[in-house]
Design an enzyme around this catalytic site. Structure first.
Site, short mmCIF file in Angstrom:
data_model
loop_
_atom_site.label_atom_id
_atom_site.label_comp_id
_atom_site.label_asym_id
_atom_site.label_seq_id
_atom_site.Cartn_x
_atom_site.Cartn_y
_atom_site.Cartn_z
N GLU A 87 -6.71 4.64 7.99
CA GLU A 87 -6.46 6.06 7.72
C GLU A 87 -7.70 6.71 7.11
O GLU A 87 -7.87 7.93 7.19
CB GLU A 87 -5.22 6.21 6.83
CG GLU A 87 -3.95 5.95 7.63
CD GLU A 87 -2.79 5.39 6.84
OE1 GLU A 87 -2.81 5.44 5.60
OE2 GLU A 87 -1.84 4.88 7.48
N SER A 121 3.57 -2.10 10.28
CA SER A 121 5.02 -2.16 10.44
C SER A 121 5.61 -3.52 10.06
O SER A 121 6.52 -4.00 10.74
CB SER A 121 5.41 -1.75 11.86
OG SER A 121 5.00 -0.42 12.11
N ASN A 144 0.87 -1.18 0.00
CA ASN A 144 0.00 0.00 0.00
C ASN A 144 0.91 1.23 0.00
O ASN A 144 1.49 1.57 1.03
CB ASN A 144 -0.89 -0.04 1.26
CG ASN A 144 -1.75 1.21 1.39
OD1 ASN A 144 -1.79 2.06 0.48
ND2 ASN A 144 -2.45 1.33 2.51
N TRP A 145 1.02 1.84 -1.18
CA TRP A 145 1.96 2.96 -1.31
C TRP A 145 1.40 4.25 -0.70
O TRP A 145 2.11 5.26 -0.63
CB TRP A 145 2.31 3.19 -2.79
CG TRP A 145 3.08 2.07 -3.42
CD1 TRP A 145 3.46 0.89 -2.82
CD2 TRP A 145 3.56 1.99 -4.77
NE1 TRP A 145 4.15 0.10 -3.72
CE2 TRP A 145 4.22 0.75 -4.92
CE3 TRP A 145 3.48 2.85 -5.88
CZ2 TRP A 145 4.81 0.36 -6.12
CZ3 TRP A 145 4.07 2.46 -7.08
CH2 TRP A 145 4.73 1.23 -7.19
N LYS A 146 0.14 4.25 -0.32
CA LYS A 146 -0.51 5.44 0.28
C LYS A 146 -0.27 6.67 -0.62
O LYS A 146 -0.34 6.53 -1.84
CB LYS A 146 -0.02 5.62 1.72
CG LYS A 146 -0.22 4.33 2.53
CD LYS A 146 0.00 4.48 4.00
CE LYS A 146 -0.21 3.13 4.71
NZ LYS A 146 -0.06 3.21 6.15
N HIS A 164 -9.48 1.23 5.01
CA HIS A 164 -8.20 1.39 5.70
C HIS A 164 -8.39 2.30 6.91
O HIS A 164 -9.20 3.24 6.86
CB HIS A 164 -7.16 1.99 4.74
CG HIS A 164 -5.77 1.91 5.30
ND1 HIS A 164 -5.31 2.82 6.23
CD2 HIS A 164 -4.78 1.01 5.09
CE1 HIS A 164 -4.07 2.48 6.56
NE2 HIS A 164 -3.73 1.38 5.88
N GLY A 222 2.62 2.39 10.79
CA GLY A 222 3.55 3.50 10.64
C GLY A 222 4.26 3.90 11.92
O GLY A 222 4.86 4.96 12.00
N GLY A 229 2.95 -1.11 4.29
CA GLY A 229 2.97 0.32 3.99
C GLY A 229 4.39 0.79 3.70
O GLY A 229 4.92 0.59 2.61
N GLY A 230 5.04 1.38 4.70
CA GLY A 230 6.35 2.01 4.52
C GLY A 230 7.37 1.14 3.79
O GLY A 230 8.07 1.61 2.89
N GLU A 241 -5.23 -4.94 10.65
CA GLU A 241 -4.19 -3.91 10.82
C GLU A 241 -4.45 -3.16 12.12
O GLU A 241 -5.23 -2.20 12.14
CB GLU A 241 -4.23 -2.91 9.66
CG GLU A 241 -3.95 -3.51 8.30
CD GLU A 241 -3.39 -2.47 7.34
OE1 GLU A 241 -2.28 -2.68 6.86
OE2 GLU A 241 -4.04 -1.44 7.11
P1 13P Z 1 3.12 0.44 7.71
O1 13P Z 1 3.65 -0.85 7.11
O2 13P Z 1 3.83 1.65 7.23
O3 13P Z 1 2.98 0.35 9.19
O4 13P Z 1 1.62 0.62 7.13
C1 13P Z 1 0.74 -0.45 7.22
C2 13P Z 1 -0.47 -0.12 6.46
O5 13P Z 1 -1.21 0.77 6.82
C3 13P Z 1 -0.75 -0.89 5.25
O6 13P Z 1 -2.03 -0.63 4.76
#
Ligand code: 13P
Length: 263
Positions: free
Chosen positions: A98, A214, A9-11, A96, A174, A235-236, A168
């Site tokens: 977020e 993470s 997930n590149w956000k 998600h 994050g 994510g990251g 999640e």
């Molecule tokens: P991180 O891997 O950066 O914690 O993000 C997880 C995430 O929100 C994937 O959708």
């Protein structure tokens, strides 16, 4: 056995078309024609079209990060499920945290989006998870129950079998804090138990439940080896091709472990 699904997930990253294209090319080159685990990248919507072209000839899937539940019309700034399919998407992330916590997205909205996604053949990745306060207040299972029953309302077992879930925990996203394999496995087993109650054991055994929060190359193998963890939503670490590819390699190793193969 359930095939593992690793999704990036590149956000709202990377900042430029050139950087997004470079990341997609590097992931494509690293994955080659490998299909032991299913791998999906979910770029920003403005980059989807180009990245679909870059991924041509690769087994990699392409996912949107959000969509609207309506099929068309006056919804400024939104995207429909059919638009995502038309541009080459196979998957879409829904609900998600977020969006739930930052944009006021409710279980009802997630459920409407889910139905729209399934209606056009997209594979929805429905996200669930508790906040830090909810975990500390011993409310993790109650929160998961509310999210599961609201987001997945009205599904028949056949439709449920086409849905991917992503557990999640919000406190792990994050933050560099990861749920321990025991905490994650317990939540996944709880989710699968609920699926068995609602949709029957065969459907519950079929549904892919990813872990997200993470996930990094150094913790992925342990998490992915847990019996009810069927992949990762990253994510990251998905923004660095080498890290994302290392996580997909952990997926291959975990799949071998789960199938009982030693090499
Ligand atoms: P991180 O891997 O950066 O914690 O993000 C997880 C995430 O929100 C994937 O959708």
């Amino acid at each position: 056995m359930r095939a593992l699904l690793i999704a990036g997930n590149w956000k709202m990253n990377p900042a430029t078309v050139a950087a997004a294209a470079g990341l997609a090319r590097a992931v494509k080159a690293g994955v080659g024609q490998e299909t032991t685990v299913h791998i999906v990248v979910c770029p920003a919507s403005v980059h989807l079209s180009l990245i679909d072209q870059i991924l041509e000839g690769s087994p990699l899937g392409l996912g949107g990060q959000n969509m609207h539940w309506k099929t068309e019309g006056a919804y400024t700034g939104e995207l429909s499920a059919a638009m995502l399919v038309d541009i080459g998407c196979t998957h879409v992330i829904l609900g998600h945290s977020e969006r739930r916590h930052g944009m006021g997205e409710t279980d009802r909205m997630v459920n409407d989006k889910l139905m729209a996604a399934l209606g056009v053949g997209l594979i929805p990745i429905v996200c669930l998870g508790e906040t830090k306060d909810e975990r500390l207040g011993d409310r993790t299972e109650a929160v998961l129950l509310t999210q599961l029953s609201g987001s997945l309302a009205g599904l028949e077992p056949e439709a449920m079998a086409r849905v991917v879930l992503a557990y999640e925990p919000v406190w792990a996203i994050g933050t560099g804090l990861t749920a321990s394999p025991e905490q994650a496995q317990a939540a996944h087993a709880f989710i699968r138990g609920w699926l068995a109650q609602q949709f029957g054991q065969a459907t519950a055994d079929h549904v892919v439940v990813q872990y997200g929060g993470s996930v990094k190359p150094d913790n992925a193998l342990e998490l992915l080896s847990c019996p009810d963890i069927d992949g990762a939503l990253v994510g990251g670490a998905s923004l660095k091709a080498a890290d994302f590819l290392a996580i997909t390699e952990c997926g291959r190793q975990a799949a071998r472990r789960k199938s009982g193969k030693t090499h």
